[in-house]
Design a protein around this motif. Structure first.
Motif, PDB file in Angstrom:
ATOM      1  N   HIS A 288       0.877  -1.178   0.000  1.00 60.06           N
ATOM      2  CA  HIS A 288       0.000   0.000   0.000  1.00 60.06           C
ATOM      3  C   HIS A 288       0.908   1.220   0.000  1.00 60.06           C
ATOM      4  CE1 HIS A 288      -4.067   1.615   1.720  1.00 60.06           C
ATOM      5  NE2 HIS A 288      -4.080   1.515   0.419  1.00 60.06           N
ATOM      6  N   LEU A 302       0.640  -5.327   3.425  1.00 62.66           N
ATOM      7  CA  LEU A 302      -0.663  -5.839   3.845  1.00 62.66           C
ATOM      8  C   LEU A 302      -0.885  -7.255   3.337  1.00 62.66           C
ATOM      9  CD1 LEU A 302      -2.952  -2.768   2.989  1.00 62.66           C
ATOM     10  CD2 LEU A 302      -1.866  -3.287   5.173  1.00 62.66           C
ATOM     11  N   VAL A 309      -8.010  -7.772   6.775  1.00 64.16           N
ATOM     12  CA  VAL A 309      -6.783  -7.183   6.257  1.00 64.16           C
ATOM     13  C   VAL A 309      -5.792  -7.213   7.408  1.00 64.16           C
ATOM     14  CG1 VAL A 309      -5.653  -5.085   5.461  1.00 64.16           C
ATOM     15  CG2 VAL A 309      -7.861  -5.740   4.502  1.00 64.16           C
ATOM     16  N   SER A 311      -2.221  -6.152   8.861  1.00 66.75           N
ATOM     17  CA  SER A 311      -1.127  -5.207   8.680  1.00 66.75           C
ATOM     18  C   SER A 311       0.172  -5.885   9.094  1.00 66.75           C
ATOM     19  CB  SER A 311      -1.367  -3.953   9.525  1.00 66.75           C
ATOM     20  OG  SER A 311      -0.296  -3.047   9.386  1.00 66.75           O
ATOM     21  N   SER A 330      -2.735   3.391   9.406  1.00 64.95           N
ATOM     22  CA  SER A 330      -3.670   2.457  10.039  1.00 64.95           C
ATOM     23  C   SER A 330      -5.112   2.854   9.745  1.00 64.95           C
ATOM     24  CB  SER A 330      -3.436   2.417  11.551  1.00 64.95           C
ATOM     25  OG  SER A 330      -2.180   1.853  11.852  1.00 64.95           O
ATOM     26  N   GLU A 333      -5.913   1.967   6.240  1.00 66.18           N
ATOM     27  CA  GLU A 333      -6.124   0.526   6.097  1.00 66.18           C
ATOM     28  C   GLU A 333      -7.478   0.106   6.658  1.00 66.18           C
ATOM     29  OE1 GLU A 333      -1.306  -0.245   6.359  1.00 66.18           O
ATOM     30  OE2 GLU A 333      -2.602  -0.900   7.999  1.00 66.18           O
ATOM     31  N   TYR A 350      -9.732  -5.886  10.964  1.00 63.65           N
ATOM     32  CA  TYR A 350      -8.411  -5.305  10.730  1.00 63.65           C
ATOM     33  C   TYR A 350      -7.475  -5.848  11.805  1.00 63.65           C
ATOM     34  CZ  TYR A 350      -4.715  -1.763  10.379  1.00 63.65           C
ATOM     35  OH  TYR A 350      -3.516  -1.120  10.240  1.00 63.65           O
TER      36      TYR A 350
END
Length: 467
Positions: A288, A302, A309, A311, A330, A333, A350
């Motif tokens: 990203h 990611l 998703v 991180s 963050s 995302e 997340y």
């Protein structure tokens, strides 16, 4: 990420060594313990199941902290992106970015993730394998005659198996104030030699008098109304018909902050670049990228999985640390999760890696609400508000209050585990009968340990390399 051959299966190599290594949090030299395995290839569905049991990857190396033994227990944390509640500090980060893009200028401001940032080139969560992989399976291809396990067949129809997971600002001391000045009550002060203080000269006549903020706001409102009245007269309308729209009390959403329009000619332009063959075409690993005026200033690594998703890591240009890029990325995302969920109903979480309560500088992850921590014994998700009081008392804790709850995915029939031996795929029961040493108790103990760590769901689908 382009799809590769044979994406519907995973090949792993379990590494049993439990030697302690340096902790990136408390800096102890040999008190960090974890289990590990090398992922020669990993399907996204399998990795989703692994991170839901406390595993995490660093490149192709997957590791699971030995929670009851390691110095700084690491609890997997996830946030419900659909119900995100922005904190005051998070809103400030978004507003600061919008202000910088619109008008330029910079204002130094420390945020929690800036305090937790490690030195360049050092990843605190990175775990170095004890040794490199022993097996070379790069040319392995699953024969058409071999039946894929039933669990894999059930998930192969979904899109989730179409891709693999690839690989300070310090206040300066004022000069001349090293020692405290003698005061009226100081024993060193000479009260007899004191001089009378002369009266002040009063307020500075060259500066405007101070006014209350309430008065200033009222004047601004009146100026806006006057401007609207002039505009209406210019359009041939009556100023008395101006309707003053009342501001809504509805709280702004994350998208409202991120998509707030910039001026006609903004000073800067920031674009989170996404590859053309992105999530719309499958799952897997992605970069990203954040481009500011054609300059790459940050990259987020990611993993886009069937339900979340994840991180993995973020690195950014330290020149732009004043923009709090860790927090900003963050939030971006989180917005990506919300966007993907509109097309994929099951994708709503997340994952932020590990939450380390015993390390104060890593507690900032708990500020993304609502968040949940993974119980290390039952592998159920516990709201962080219920978990942190337990962690205040002890670094390691069973987070689930239900004393009768057990790991429902922990009972594994090791004879059904899939083993990859000399490029042949067999069940462990058959492998043990034909290839393994019958008196090798250590071999079976290692297999049982591996099975308990990955759980039944993964044990029956992962291909375990054995010599």
């Amino acid at each position: 990420m382009a799809a590769e051959k044979d994406p519907a299966y995973s090949i792993v190599e379990y590494m049993r060594s439990h030697k302690g290594y340096k902790c990136g949090y408390c800096k102890s030299s040999d008190t960090n313990f974890s289990h590990g395995m090398w992922a020669h290839r990993m399907a996204v569905g399998d990795y989703q199941a692994l991170i839901d049991r406390g595993w995490r990857r660093s490149g192709k190396y997957c590791y699971k902290p030995t929670m009851e033994k390691t110095c700084c227990p690491m609890y997997t944390i996830k946030c419900d992106a659909l119900e995100i509640k922005l904190s005051k500090s998070q809103k400030k980060v978004l507003k600061r970015m919008h202000r910088y893009l619109s008008h330029g200028g910079r204002k130094e401001c420390r945020t929690p993730e800036m305090d937790s940032t490690c030195e360049a080139g050092e990843n605190e969560e990175y775990v170095k394998p004890e040794s490199e992989a022993k097996f070379d399976v790069s040319s392995f291809s699953l024969p058409e005659s071999v039946a894929i396990p039933e669990q894999r067949l059930q998930s192969s129809n979904s899109k989730s198996d179409n891709n693999e997971v690839s690989a300070d600002c310090k206040p300066k001391a004022i000069e001349g104030t090293d020692a405290p000045s003698p005061t009226k009550d100081s024993p060193n002060s000479n009260q007899e030699g004191r001089r009378n203080v002369s009266p002040g000269i009063g307020p500075d006549a060259s500066r405007p008098p101070c006014r209350k903020a309430k008065v200033i706001r009222q004047e601004r409102r009146e100026a806006k109304l006057a401007k609207r009245a002039l505009d209406s007269l210019g359009r041939g309308e009556s100023p008395m018909e101006i309707k003053v729209s009342k501001q809504s009390n509805t709280e702004k959403s994350l998208e409202d902050f991120l998509c707030e329009p910039l001026p006609a000619n903004p000073v800067h332009n920031l674009e989170p670049w996404q590859p053309g063959n992105g999530p719309e075409q499958g799952y897997g690993s992605f970069h990203h990228q954040y481009w500011l005026d054609d300059r790459l200033i940050a990259v987020g690594v990611l993993d886009i999985l069937p339900h979340c998703v994840s991180s993995v890591y973020l690195y950014y240009d330290p020149e732009y640390s004043f923009l709090s890029l860790g927090t900003y990325a963050s939030l971006r995302e989180l917005a990506l999760v919300r966007e993907l969920q509109r097309r994929i109903a099951s994708l709503k979480w997340y994952y932020m890696g590990f939450y380390i309560h015993s390390c104060p500088k890593m507690r900032y992850k708990g500020k993304y609400k609502p968040s949940f921590l993974l119980c290390p014994e039952t592998y159920e998700w516990i709201p962080i508000e219920l978990a942190t009081p337990k962690l205040d008392k002890a670094k390691y804790s069973r987070l689930n209050d239900n004393v009768y709850a057990v790991d429902s995915n922990g009972r594994v029939d090791i004879n059904k585990i899939l083993v990859l031996h000399n490029r042949n795929l067999v069940r462990y029961g058959d492998y043990q009968s034909h290839f393994a040493d019958e008196d090798d108790d250590e071999e079976e103990e290692e297999i049982r340990e591996y099975a308990s760590l990955v759980g039944a769901k993964s044990a029956y689908t992962l291909f375990l390399c054995r010599s």
